[in-house]
Design a protein around this motif. Structure first.
Motif, mmCIF file in Angstrom:
data_model
loop_
_atom_site.group_PDB
_atom_site.id
_atom_site.type_symbol
_atom_site.label_atom_id
_atom_site.label_comp_id
_atom_site.label_asym_id
_atom_site.label_seq_id
_atom_site.Cartn_x
_atom_site.Cartn_y
_atom_site.Cartn_z
ATOM 1 N N UNK A 441 78.735 63.320 62.155
ATOM 2 C CA UNK A 441 78.791 63.268 60.690
ATOM 3 C C UNK A 441 77.503 62.671 60.133
ATOM 4 N N UNK A 442 77.010 61.632 60.772
ATOM 5 C CA UNK A 442 75.783 61.000 60.291
ATOM 6 C C UNK A 442 74.595 61.941 60.403
ATOM 7 N N UNK A 443 74.533 62.733 61.455
ATOM 8 C CA UNK A 443 73.440 63.680 61.626
ATOM 9 C C UNK A 443 73.496 64.785 60.568
ATOM 10 N N UNK A 444 74.705 65.268 60.268
ATOM 11 C CA UNK A 444 74.837 66.298 59.219
ATOM 12 C C UNK A 444 74.457 65.726 57.856
ATOM 13 N N UNK A 445 74.909 64.507 57.609
ATOM 14 C CA UNK A 445 74.576 63.872 56.332
ATOM 15 C C UNK A 445 73.066 63.642 56.226
ATOM 16 N N UNK A 495 65.247 70.476 35.671
ATOM 17 C CA UNK A 495 65.529 71.837 36.137
ATOM 18 C C UNK A 495 65.267 72.887 35.066
ATOM 19 N N UNK A 496 64.670 72.501 33.966
ATOM 20 C CA UNK A 496 64.472 73.449 32.862
ATOM 21 C C UNK A 496 63.612 74.635 33.303
ATOM 22 N N UNK A 497 62.509 74.359 34.006
ATOM 23 C CA UNK A 497 61.607 75.429 34.454
ATOM 24 C C UNK A 497 61.915 75.879 35.876
ATOM 25 N N UNK A 498 63.006 75.400 36.480
ATOM 26 C CA UNK A 498 63.320 75.751 37.865
ATOM 27 C C UNK A 498 63.663 77.227 37.978
ATOM 28 N N UNK A 499 63.220 77.821 39.079
ATOM 29 C CA UNK A 499 63.514 79.226 39.335
ATOM 30 C C UNK A 499 64.990 79.371 39.733
ATOM 31 N N UNK A 500 65.677 80.302 39.118
ATOM 32 C CA UNK A 500 67.119 80.469 39.342
ATOM 33 C C UNK A 500 67.424 80.860 40.788
ATOM 34 N N UNK A 501 66.678 81.796 41.344
ATOM 35 C CA UNK A 501 66.938 82.251 42.711
ATOM 36 C C UNK A 501 66.695 81.129 43.714
ATOM 37 N N UNK A 502 65.598 80.390 43.554
ATOM 38 C CA UNK A 502 65.306 79.305 44.485
ATOM 39 C C UNK A 502 66.374 78.213 44.403
ATOM 40 N N UNK A 503 66.786 77.869 43.193
ATOM 41 C CA UNK A 503 67.783 76.806 43.030
ATOM 42 C C UNK A 503 69.113 77.205 43.664
ATOM 43 N N UNK A 504 69.536 78.452 43.478
ATOM 44 C CA UNK A 504 70.789 78.913 44.071
ATOM 45 C C UNK A 504 70.706 78.923 45.591
ATOM 46 N N UNK A 505 69.545 79.217 46.150
ATOM 47 C CA UNK A 505 69.393 79.203 47.610
ATOM 48 C C UNK A 505 69.583 77.797 48.163
ATOM 49 N N UNK A 506 69.033 76.785 47.493
ATOM 50 C CA UNK A 506 69.209 75.409 47.960
ATOM 51 C C UNK A 506 70.655 74.944 47.773
ATOM 52 N N UNK A 507 71.304 75.357 46.688
ATOM 53 C CA UNK A 507 72.715 74.988 46.489
ATOM 54 C C UNK A 507 73.574 75.606 47.576
ATOM 55 N N UNK A 508 73.318 76.883 47.929
ATOM 56 C CA UNK A 508 74.086 77.552 48.986
ATOM 57 C C UNK A 508 73.907 76.835 50.316
ATOM 58 N N UNK A 509 72.697 76.450 50.623
ATOM 59 C CA UNK A 509 72.431 75.739 51.875
ATOM 60 C C UNK A 509 73.194 74.416 51.920
ATOM 61 N N UNK A 510 73.214 73.699 50.806
ATOM 62 C CA UNK A 510 73.932 72.423 50.764
ATOM 63 C C UNK A 510 75.431 72.624 50.920
ATOM 64 N N UNK A 511 75.975 73.686 50.329
ATOM 65 C CA UNK A 511 77.417 73.936 50.431
ATOM 66 C C UNK A 511 77.794 74.274 51.872
ATOM 67 N N UNK A 512 76.945 75.023 52.559
ATOM 68 C CA UNK A 512 77.225 75.339 53.961
ATOM 69 C C UNK A 512 77.231 74.073 54.807
ATOM 70 N N UNK A 513 76.241 73.226 54.623
ATOM 71 C CA UNK A 513 76.217 71.957 55.342
ATOM 72 C C UNK A 513 77.422 71.089 54.970
ATOM 73 N N UNK A 514 77.817 71.128 53.712
ATOM 74 C CA UNK A 514 78.972 70.353 53.276
ATOM 75 C C UNK A 514 80.248 70.842 53.950
#
Length: 528
Positions: A441-445, A495-514
């Motif tokens: 758990x600590x390694x995943x976190x 996040x005002x100027x954040x790219x939508x595709x890039x932001x969604x990719x990082x959110x997806x990665x975090x959800x998978x790890x979660x």
């Protein structure tokens, strides 16, 4: 023709102008004679005094003796003889009518006098308007022998002092963000940061153009308020300042000592803003004193008057002292200043800020944003998704920060707020992802925190970003700081100027790890 009046009009800088006007049947003002000799002046003056005495003129504030005028308009002698005779006859008629009134004759003469007064008042008003305009446009000699224009009396700011102070704070905030230290911090710390590079762009040229666009938008908001105040000025030269500001966009020639002038003027305005802040607090205190005084007066009527009388006297004294203090603060703050004076300083500051933005971040025609950022991708701010994505990231961080079992309702709530594209891609990503089962758990976190350490600050900045600091907030904070504080990030740090595709990719990665984190957290319970 009826003689209307010979009076003295003082311009807005206490320069007297002697003039005479004549009213005819067409309700118009005839040409003013170029010369009036001394005898004519005495005749007209005597007639005017007698007429005003008989006809009960109320507006004598404009009638002054020829001894008080500082200079006279030159006159021509075209209408000298005719006007002199007509004024003399008019004076005699007015004198005879006024004598009849004083000896108690019938009401016919009084009615005729009042009718004449009504007709004369119309011409009198027209003359005042014309001479008022002449007083605004005329010039006079200055002490050094030159000519100076007659400025109109300005519009007192009064109750608009707090709104003007709010505008000054916006200008001070933009100026502080363009200081040498702030620009250096932007270029060396903010733009090279992981969040900006990963979510917005890795091209420094494009980032500089984005920051310059943000600064120009802040300057536009600041300028619009100056335009609004300029249109409220009595002096027409401050009207329609938006046309002048549009011309600044095509000019990029810094003037000599422009920075020093703008800095000194901003310091003066901030001093007035600080005093206006004191006035803001003291007005609230005055309101409390007045409420207490009214309550004591009402209570005095139903209780012991001897005991309550002393309290009322004390409150009355405190109220009088507080009113005097408020009055003195009004004289020393923006309350007693004129809009013309403040707008003049603010216009110089806008010109300096325009030049400074071009120097620090490049001109507006130095290149548009790349097609990659404007066409092939979508920014979260303009799409209205920045705050939603920020709350999703903060919710993921909250679940990761918990130790032990993760409730099912927390997982369900997170799933409901995921972006649609992330929810569609999540099942397939979970099937294809390969994460070693040996990870603890600590390694995943720890793996998740590598992304969260730069993504969460940008999400928190997005929830805290509220534009300019308001005057009421600044006054209550008790600080003199006007720039961006820890809780007031710049737009590029959100996040005002954040790219939508890039932001969604990082959110997806975090959800998978979660998902794997929750699975590892629940595994001991399942084994049991």
């Amino acid at each position: 023709m009826d003689y209307t009046g010979c009076y003295m009009f003082k311009s807005r800088r206490s320069a007297g102008v002697a003039d005479a006007s004549f009213y005819d049947s067409a309700d118009g003002i005839t040409e003013l004679p170029d010369t009036i000799d001394l005898a004519h002046k005495h005749t007209v003056s005597g007639a005017g005094e007698t007429t005003m005495d008989g006809l009960e003129f109320g507006s004598q504030s404009y009638t002054m003796s020829s001894k008080d005028d500082s200079f006279l308009f030159p006159r021509s002698g075209k209408l000298h003889e005719s006007t002199s005779e007509e004024a003399t006859v008019s004076g005699k008629m007015a004198t005879s009518e006024s004598r009849k009134d004083r000896f108690g004759n019938n009401g016919t003469s009084k009615a005729s006098c009042r009718t004449g007064a009504g007709l004369g008042a119309a011409g009198y008003g027209r003359a005042v308007e014309i001479l008022d305009t002449l007083g605004c446009l005329m010039t006079t000699l200055s002490p050094d022998g030159g000519f100076t224009s007659r400025a109109t009396k300005g519009t007192q700011i009064s109750i608009l002092a707090f709104e003007v102070a709010n505008t000054v704070l916006k200008g001070a905030s933009v100026m502080q963000s363009l200081s040498e230290d702030s620009v250096t911090y932007f270029k060396q710390v903010v733009l090279p940061s992981e969040g900006v590079q990963n979510l917005i762009s890795s091209d420094m040229g494009e980032l500089m153009r984005i920051v310059a666009s943000d600064k120009r938008e802040e300057l536009r908001i600041f300028s619009q308020e100056i335009v609004r105040f300029g249109n409220r000025c009595k002096n027409a030269q401050w009207h329609n300042l938006d046309r002048y500001f549009v011309k600044l966009e095509s000019e990029n020639v810094p003037q000599k000592q422009l920075k020093e002038t703008a800095t000194v003027e901003m310091q003066k305005l901030m001093t007035l803003v600080q005093r206006t802040t004191d006035l803001y607090h003291e007005l609230h205190a005055l309101d409390r004193f007045e409420q207490d005084y009214r309550c004591q007066q009402k209570g005095n009527e139903t209780s012991n008057k001897v005991e309550k009388g002393d309290n009322v006297q004390v409150l009355r004294l405190e109220l009088k002292t507080q009113r005097g203090y408020v009055k003195s603060l009004k004289k020393r703050s923006l309350w007693s200043k004129t809009l013309e004076d403040v707008v003049e300083k603010l216009v110089d500051i806008v010109q300096y800020l325009h030049v400074e933005i071009n120097i620090s971040f490049g001109t507006s025609d130095g290149g548009e944003l790349s097609s990659e950022s404007t066409v092939n991708s979508l920014r979260l701010g303009p799409a209205g998704l920045a705050l939603h994505y920020a709350n999703t990231i903060i919710q993921i961080y909250g679940i990761v920060s918990r130790s032990g079992y993760v409730p099912a309702n927390s997982r369900d709530a997170l799933y409901q707020v995921l972006p649609p594209r992330v929810r569609l891609a999540l099942p397939n990503r979970l099937r294809t992802s390969s994460i070693p089962r040996e990870l603890t758990i600590d390694q995943i976190r720890s793996m998740m925190e590598k992304t969260l350490k730069w993504l969460v600050p940008m999400a928190i900045n997005t929830t805290c970003a509220r534009g300019f600091l308001r005057f009421s907030e600044w006054a209550k904070s008790g600080t003199e700081r006007v720039g961006r504080g820890p809780g007031r990030p710049d737009v590029i740090e959100t996040l005002y100027h954040a790219d939508k595709t890039r932001t969604e990719a990082y959110i997806l990665e975090l959800v998978v790890w979660l998902h794997h984190l929750v699975s590892q957290s629940n595994r001991p319970a399942n084994v049991k």
